[in-house]
Design an enzyme around this catalytic site. Structure first.
Site, PDB file in Angstrom:
ATOM      1  N   HIS A 281     -10.243  -5.372  -3.660  1.00 13.37           N
ATOM      2  CA  HIS A 281      -8.936  -5.622  -3.056  1.00 13.37           C
ATOM      3  C   HIS A 281      -9.135  -5.976  -1.599  1.00 13.37           C
ATOM      4  CE1 HIS A 281      -9.917  -1.341  -2.693  1.00 13.37           C
ATOM      5  NE2 HIS A 281      -9.292  -1.345  -1.524  1.00 13.37           N
TER       6      HIS A 281
ATOM      7  N   ASP B  21       0.851  -1.189   0.000  1.00 14.56           N
ATOM      8  CA  ASP B  21       0.000   0.000   0.000  1.00 14.56           C
ATOM      9  C   ASP B  21       0.889   1.241   0.000  1.00 14.56           C
ATOM     10  OD1 ASP B  21      -3.217   0.528   0.985  1.00 14.56           O
ATOM     11  OD2 ASP B  21      -1.807   2.209   1.110  1.00 14.56           O
ATOM     12  N   ILE B  22       0.490   2.246  -0.763  1.00 11.66           N
ATOM     13  CA  ILE B  22       1.289   3.463  -0.884  1.00 11.66           C
ATOM     14  C   ILE B  22       1.288   4.267   0.417  1.00 11.66           C
ATOM     15  CG2 ILE B  22      -0.499   5.094  -1.692  1.00 11.66           C
ATOM     16  CD1 ILE B  22       1.495   5.863  -3.956  1.00 11.66           C
TER      17      ILE B  22
ATOM     18  N   HIS C  34      -6.956  -5.769   2.064  1.00 11.13           N
ATOM     19  CA  HIS C  34      -5.789  -5.259   2.776  1.00 11.13           C
ATOM     20  C   HIS C  34      -5.295  -6.384   3.691  1.00 11.13           C
ATOM     21  CE1 HIS C  34      -6.811  -0.849   2.119  1.00 11.13           C
ATOM     22  NE2 HIS C  34      -7.973  -1.409   1.869  1.00 11.13           N
TER      23      HIS C  34
ATOM     24  N   GLU D   4     -12.163   3.383  -1.351  1.00 10.22           N
ATOM     25  CA  GLU D   4     -11.679   4.487  -2.188  1.00 10.22           C
ATOM     26  C   GLU D   4     -11.445   4.051  -3.627  1.00 10.22           C
ATOM     27  OE1 GLU D   4      -8.110   5.943  -0.380  1.00 10.22           O
ATOM     28  OE2 GLU D   4      -9.098   6.281   1.546  1.00 10.22           O
ATOM     29  N   VAL D   5     -10.966   2.828  -3.787  1.00  9.19           N
ATOM     30  CA  VAL D   5     -10.599   2.359  -5.129  1.00  9.19           C
ATOM     31  C   VAL D   5     -11.596   1.276  -5.562  1.00  9.19           C
ATOM     32  CG1 VAL D   5      -8.804   1.317  -6.557  1.00  9.19           C
ATOM     33  CG2 VAL D   5      -8.157   2.848  -4.676  1.00  9.19           C
TER      34      VAL D   5
ATOM     35  N   ASN E 194     -12.943  -3.281   2.207  1.00 13.53           N
ATOM     36  CA  ASN E 194     -13.902  -2.185   2.303  1.00 13.53           C
ATOM     37  C   ASN E 194     -14.813  -2.218   1.082  1.00 13.53           C
ATOM     38  OD1 ASN E 194     -12.770  -1.079   4.709  1.00 13.53           O
ATOM     39  ND2 ASN E 194     -11.094  -0.237   3.481  1.00 13.53           N
TER      40      ASN E 194
HETATM   41  P1  5GP Z   1      -9.770   1.301   0.115  1.00 14.22           P
HETATM   42  O1  5GP Z   1     -10.097   2.490   0.957  1.00 14.22           O
HETATM   43  O2  5GP Z   1     -10.351   1.419  -1.278  1.00 14.22           O
HETATM   44  O3  5GP Z   1     -10.124   0.003   0.794  1.00 14.22           O
HETATM   45  O4  5GP Z   1      -8.199   1.253  -0.004  1.00 14.22           O
HETATM   46  C1  5GP Z   1      -7.489   1.771  -1.078  1.00 14.22           C
HETATM   47  C2  5GP Z   1      -6.032   1.719  -0.702  1.00 14.22           C
HETATM   48  O5  5GP Z   1      -5.285   1.938  -1.860  1.00 14.22           O
HETATM   49  C3  5GP Z   1      -5.617   2.771   0.329  1.00 14.22           C
HETATM   50  O6  5GP Z   1      -5.084   2.133   1.482  1.00 14.22           O
HETATM   51  C4  5GP Z   1      -4.566   3.596  -0.429  1.00 14.22           C
HETATM   52  O7  5GP Z   1      -3.474   3.987   0.395  1.00 14.22           O
HETATM   53  C5  5GP Z   1      -4.135   2.647  -1.524  1.00 14.22           C
HETATM   54  N1  5GP Z   1      -3.684   3.308  -2.730  1.00 14.22           N
HETATM   55  C6  5GP Z   1      -4.291   4.331  -3.378  1.00 14.22           C
HETATM   56  N2  5GP Z   1      -3.604   4.672  -4.474  1.00 14.22           N
HETATM   57  C7  5GP Z   1      -2.537   3.840  -4.529  1.00 14.22           C
HETATM   58  C8  5GP Z   1      -1.441   3.712  -5.445  1.00 14.22           C
HETATM   59  O8  5GP Z   1      -1.315   4.426  -6.436  1.00 14.22           O
HETATM   60  N3  5GP Z   1      -0.527   2.747  -5.175  1.00 14.22           N
HETATM   61  C9  5GP Z   1      -0.639   1.928  -4.079  1.00 14.22           C
HETATM   62  N4  5GP Z   1       0.321   1.011  -3.909  1.00 14.22           N
HETATM   63  N5  5GP Z   1      -1.644   2.023  -3.200  1.00 14.22           N
HETATM   64  C10 5GP Z   1      -2.584   2.970  -3.420  1.00 14.22           C
END
Ligand code: 5GP
Length: 121
Positions: free
Chosen positions: A104, A33-34, A106, A99-100, A91
């Site tokens: 996925h 994760d970034i 975590h 967010e994405v 999520n």
């Molecule tokens: P969500 O909130 O959708 O469950 O988690 C999305 C995750 O993607 C977040 O923890 C965020 O830090 C990670 N993320 C967003 N953009 C990028 C990216 O460009 N590269 C990587 N490696 N992780 C990302």
């Protein structure tokens, strides 16, 4: 929800955006994760176009589902997360804080992670 080909994980899958890869096979890609929330914070994504875990469970083939969860298990073993324990989070949507919009999970570990959820304000 229609799958959005412009989401960041779709770009990572196409090689348009770099990632720190930890695992890849026919079913899954895993990378750091970034913005890590724990000493170990890995994202595992299926190769197919699924918006969420709900979409994945409803539409993915048995081979895709098996391959994905085998990858999760292998990564947690390879990264030696299993003895000390870890957390898996998926999520979904607005209430889930997703967010994405590419499914996925975590994988979080490397320290005691505390309560599963923050108390409601
Ligand atoms: P969500 O909130 O959708 O469950 O988690 C999305 C995750 O993607 C977040 O923890 C965020 O830090 C990670 N993320 C967003 N953009 C990028 C990216 O460009 N590269 C990587 N490696 N992780 C990302």
């Amino acid at each position: 929800m229609t799958y959005d080909d412009t989401n960041i994980f779709a770009k990572i899958l196409r090689g348009e955006v770099p990632c720190k890869k930890v695992f890849e096979d026919d079913s899954a890609l895993a990378f750091h994760d970034i913005s890590p929330q724990a000493p170990v914070h890995i994202l595992v994504i299926p190769k197919g176009k699924y918006v969420s875990i709900a979409d994945f469970g409803a539409k993915a083939s048995s081979a895709e589902i098996t391959g994905f969860y085998r990858a999760v298990s292998k990564i947690s073993a390879d990264l030696q997360m299993q003895d000390q324990g870890f957390r898996v989070i998926a999520n979904v949507g607005l209430n889930g804080g997703q967010e994405v919009p590419h499914f996925h999970v975590h994988l979080l570990g490397g320290r005691k992670l505390g309560p599963m959820l923050a108390k409601a304000a």
